[in-house]
Design a protein around this motif. Structure first.
Motif, PDB file in Angstrom:
ATOM      1  N   VAL A  88       0.859  -1.176   0.000  1.00  0.00           N
ATOM      2  CA  VAL A  88       0.000   0.000   0.000  1.00  0.00           C
ATOM      3  C   VAL A  88       0.902   1.234   0.000  1.00  0.00           C
ATOM      4  O   VAL A  88       1.907   1.273   0.708  1.00  0.00           O
ATOM      5  N   LEU A  89       0.560   2.201  -0.838  1.00  0.00           N
ATOM      6  CA  LEU A  89       1.285   3.468  -0.910  1.00  0.00           C
ATOM      7  C   LEU A  89       0.333   4.579  -0.494  1.00  0.00           C
ATOM      8  O   LEU A  89      -0.755   4.716  -1.056  1.00  0.00           O
ATOM      9  N   LEU A  90       0.748   5.335   0.505  1.00  0.00           N
ATOM     10  CA  LEU A  90       0.015   6.522   0.940  1.00  0.00           C
ATOM     11  C   LEU A  90       0.844   7.719   0.479  1.00  0.00           C
ATOM     12  O   LEU A  90       1.856   8.048   1.090  1.00  0.00           O
ATOM     13  N   PRO A  91       0.453   8.319  -0.641  1.00  0.00           N
ATOM     14  CA  PRO A  91       1.276   9.389  -1.192  1.00  0.00           C
ATOM     15  C   PRO A  91       1.244  10.627  -0.315  1.00  0.00           C
ATOM     16  O   PRO A  91       0.216  10.978   0.266  1.00  0.00           O
ATOM     17  N   GLY A  92       2.385  11.258  -0.218  1.00  0.00           N
ATOM     18  CA  GLY A  92       2.492  12.487   0.559  1.00  0.00           C
ATOM     19  C   GLY A  92       2.721  13.671  -0.354  1.00  0.00           C
ATOM     20  O   GLY A  92       2.647  13.571  -1.582  1.00  0.00           O
ATOM     21  N   LEU A  93       2.980  14.780   0.254  1.00  0.00           N
ATOM     22  CA  LEU A  93       3.359  16.001  -0.455  1.00  0.00           C
ATOM     23  C   LEU A  93       4.688  16.452   0.153  1.00  0.00           C
ATOM     24  O   LEU A  93       4.716  17.308   1.040  1.00  0.00           O
ATOM     25  N   PRO A  94       5.804  15.837  -0.283  1.00  0.00           N
ATOM     26  CA  PRO A  94       7.089  16.088   0.367  1.00  0.00           C
ATOM     27  C   PRO A  94       7.480  17.555   0.460  1.00  0.00           C
ATOM     28  O   PRO A  94       8.072  17.979   1.443  1.00  0.00           O
ATOM     29  N   TYR A  95       7.117  18.356  -0.545  1.00  0.00           N
ATOM     30  CA  TYR A  95       7.488  19.765  -0.507  1.00  0.00           C
ATOM     31  C   TYR A  95       6.699  20.531   0.561  1.00  0.00           C
ATOM     32  O   TYR A  95       7.042  21.652   0.897  1.00  0.00           O
ATOM     33  N   LEU A  96       5.657  19.913   1.126  1.00  0.00           N
ATOM     34  CA  LEU A  96       4.920  20.507   2.244  1.00  0.00           C
ATOM     35  C   LEU A  96       5.258  19.828   3.578  1.00  0.00           C
ATOM     36  O   LEU A  96       4.642  20.109   4.587  1.00  0.00           O
ATOM     37  N   GLY A  97       6.226  18.898   3.538  1.00  0.00           N
ATOM     38  CA  GLY A  97       6.622  18.198   4.749  1.00  0.00           C
ATOM     39  C   GLY A  97       5.818  16.939   5.044  1.00  0.00           C
ATOM     40  O   GLY A  97       5.963  16.360   6.113  1.00  0.00           O
ATOM     41  N   LEU A  98       4.957  16.507   4.117  1.00  0.00           N
ATOM     42  CA  LEU A  98       4.179  15.286   4.294  1.00  0.00           C
ATOM     43  C   LEU A  98       4.850  14.173   3.492  1.00  0.00           C
ATOM     44  O   LEU A  98       4.782  14.164   2.268  1.00  0.00           O
ATOM     45  N   ASP A  99       5.502  13.261   4.186  1.00  0.00           N
ATOM     46  CA  ASP A  99       6.279  12.220   3.518  1.00  0.00           C
ATOM     47  C   ASP A  99       5.394  11.127   2.949  1.00  0.00           C
ATOM     48  O   ASP A  99       4.299  10.862   3.441  1.00  0.00           O
ATOM     49  N   HIS A 100       5.923  10.461   1.904  1.00  0.00           N
ATOM     50  CA  HIS A 100       5.280   9.265   1.373  1.00  0.00           C
ATOM     51  C   HIS A 100       5.417   8.164   2.424  1.00  0.00           C
ATOM     52  O   HIS A 100       6.438   8.067   3.106  1.00  0.00           O
ATOM     53  N   ARG A 101       4.401   7.317   2.529  1.00  0.00           N
ATOM     54  CA  ARG A 101       4.435   6.178   3.444  1.00  0.00           C
ATOM     55  C   ARG A 101       4.019   4.930   2.670  1.00  0.00           C
ATOM     56  O   ARG A 101       3.211   5.014   1.746  1.00  0.00           O
ATOM     57  N   ALA A 102       4.555   3.784   3.066  1.00  0.00           N
ATOM     58  CA  ALA A 102       4.200   2.530   2.407  1.00  0.00           C
ATOM     59  C   ALA A 102       4.326   1.376   3.394  1.00  0.00           C
ATOM     60  O   ALA A 102       5.019   1.481   4.411  1.00  0.00           O
ATOM     61  N   ALA A 103       3.637   0.294   3.061  1.00  0.00           N
ATOM     62  CA  ALA A 103       3.734  -0.943   3.844  1.00  0.00           C
ATOM     63  C   ALA A 103       3.677  -2.118   2.886  1.00  0.00           C
ATOM     64  O   ALA A 103       3.035  -2.041   1.833  1.00  0.00           O
TER      65      ALA A 103
END
Length: 139
Positions: A88-103
């Protein structure tokens, strides 16, 4: 949720090929109390009816999953023959400080989980499953 989905995918004959699933925040008609959304099969990764780049351009899901049946899974441990796997990929917005997460999860046909990994601050290109899912979201 990913563990349950991989356990289902490990049952012989339920999943014929690697398939992409998308999370949706819309609720079904007349939802049960506590319902938070849906997970819908979007299509296989390969073949004539494969999910194509750009299919999520209008409606980007908050998460994408890929499930692999035992016939398309290379187990992380050689003694775990016949496992199904999923990511599962939970996409983030890295340029806003929200990292991508996965399991990632692997499970045998009897439901035994043989591997479970979770990561934050993930580079989607570091894993084939997350790379494909990120490409589908970005296209």
């Amino acid at each position: 949720m990913l563990v349950l989905a991989v356990r289902v995918a490990s049952v012989p004959g339920l999943l014929s090929t690697s398939t992409v699933f998308g999370a949706r925040e819309e609720l079904p008609d007349d939802p049960m109390p506590g319902t938070v959304g849906l997970v819908v099969a979007e299509g296989p990764i390969l073949g004539e009816s494969a999910v194509t780049p750009g299919c999520f351009a209008e409606r980007q899901p908050p998460a994408l999953l890929v499930l692999h049946p035992p016939s398309e899974t290379v187990p992380s441990l050689p003694e775990c023959v016949g496992v199904a796997s999923g990511c599962v990929l939970l996409p983030g917005l890295p340029y806003l400080g929200l990292d991508h997460r996965a399991a990632w999860v692997e499970a045998e046909a009897d439901g035994t989980v043989t591997s479970m990994v979770s990561r934050v601050s993930l580079d989607p290109n570091s894993d084939p499953d997350t790379a494909v899912l990120a490409m589908l979201l970005a296209a």
